[in-house]
Design a protein around this motif. Structure first.
Motif, PDB file in Angstrom:
ATOM      1  N   GLN A   1       0.812  -1.213   0.000  1.00 21.70           N
ATOM      2  CA  GLN A   1       0.000   0.000   0.000  1.00 21.70           C
ATOM      3  C   GLN A   1       0.849   1.269   0.000  1.00 21.70           C
ATOM      4  OE1 GLN A   1      -3.401  -0.043  -0.458  1.00 21.70           O
ATOM      5  NE2 GLN A   1      -3.023   2.106  -0.890  1.00 21.70           N
TER       6      GLN A   1
ATOM      7  N   ASP B   1       0.650   4.105  -2.864  1.00 24.47           N
ATOM      8  CA  ASP B   1       0.388   5.506  -2.526  1.00 24.47           C
ATOM      9  C   ASP B   1       1.469   6.417  -3.110  1.00 24.47           C
ATOM     10  OD1 ASP B   1      -1.856   4.703  -1.145  1.00 24.47           O
ATOM     11  OD2 ASP B   1      -0.904   4.839   0.833  1.00 24.47           O
TER      12      ASP B   1
ATOM     13  N   ALA C   1       0.809   6.496  -7.039  1.00 21.09           N
ATOM     14  CA  ALA C   1      -0.580   6.653  -7.495  1.00 21.09           C
ATOM     15  C   ALA C   1      -0.820   7.928  -8.293  1.00 21.09           C
ATOM     16  CB  ALA C   1      -1.532   6.602  -6.306  1.00 21.09           C
TER      17      ALA C   1
ATOM     18  N   ALA D   1      -6.359   2.398  -6.639  1.00 23.58           N
ATOM     19  CA  ALA D   1      -5.623   3.544  -6.103  1.00 23.58           C
ATOM     20  C   ALA D   1      -4.846   4.286  -7.187  1.00 23.58           C
ATOM     21  CB  ALA D   1      -4.660   3.080  -5.013  1.00 23.58           C
TER      22      ALA D   1
END
Length: 84
Positions: free
Chosen positions: A5, A9, A12, A33
């Motif tokens: 994740q 992030d 993204a 995302a």
């Protein structure tokens, strides 16, 4: 393979092309995302159903091309109209 994740992030806001072909990833939801994603090569990833993929990809407003060749879902007649 699972997507980290923190890494998602970090990229993204900039990632436009993704090639995870032959990676057999397990977390299709994470693709949602990637808001700037334009192309995704998901060939030979073991994807069996559009149901696991469509909700995430629907969040990628700029997405124009998804390659799902070699996945079980590409051979399923129930998905033929939506997989080309």
């Amino acid at each position: 393979m699972r997507f980290d994740q923190a890494s998602l992030d970090a990229v993204a806001g900039a990632l436009t092309h993704l090639d995870v072909s032959s990676c057999r990833f397990l977390d299709a939801k994470a693709l949602g995302a990637l808001a700037k994603l334009e192309t995704a090569n998901l060939a030979n990833c073991g994807l069996e159903s559009l149901a696991e993929l469509e909700p995430a990809l629907a969040l990628c407003a700029k997405l124009r091309h998804v390659d799902v060749r070699g996945n079980p879902l590409a051979k399923d007649p129930r998905h033929a109209a939506r997989v080309a």
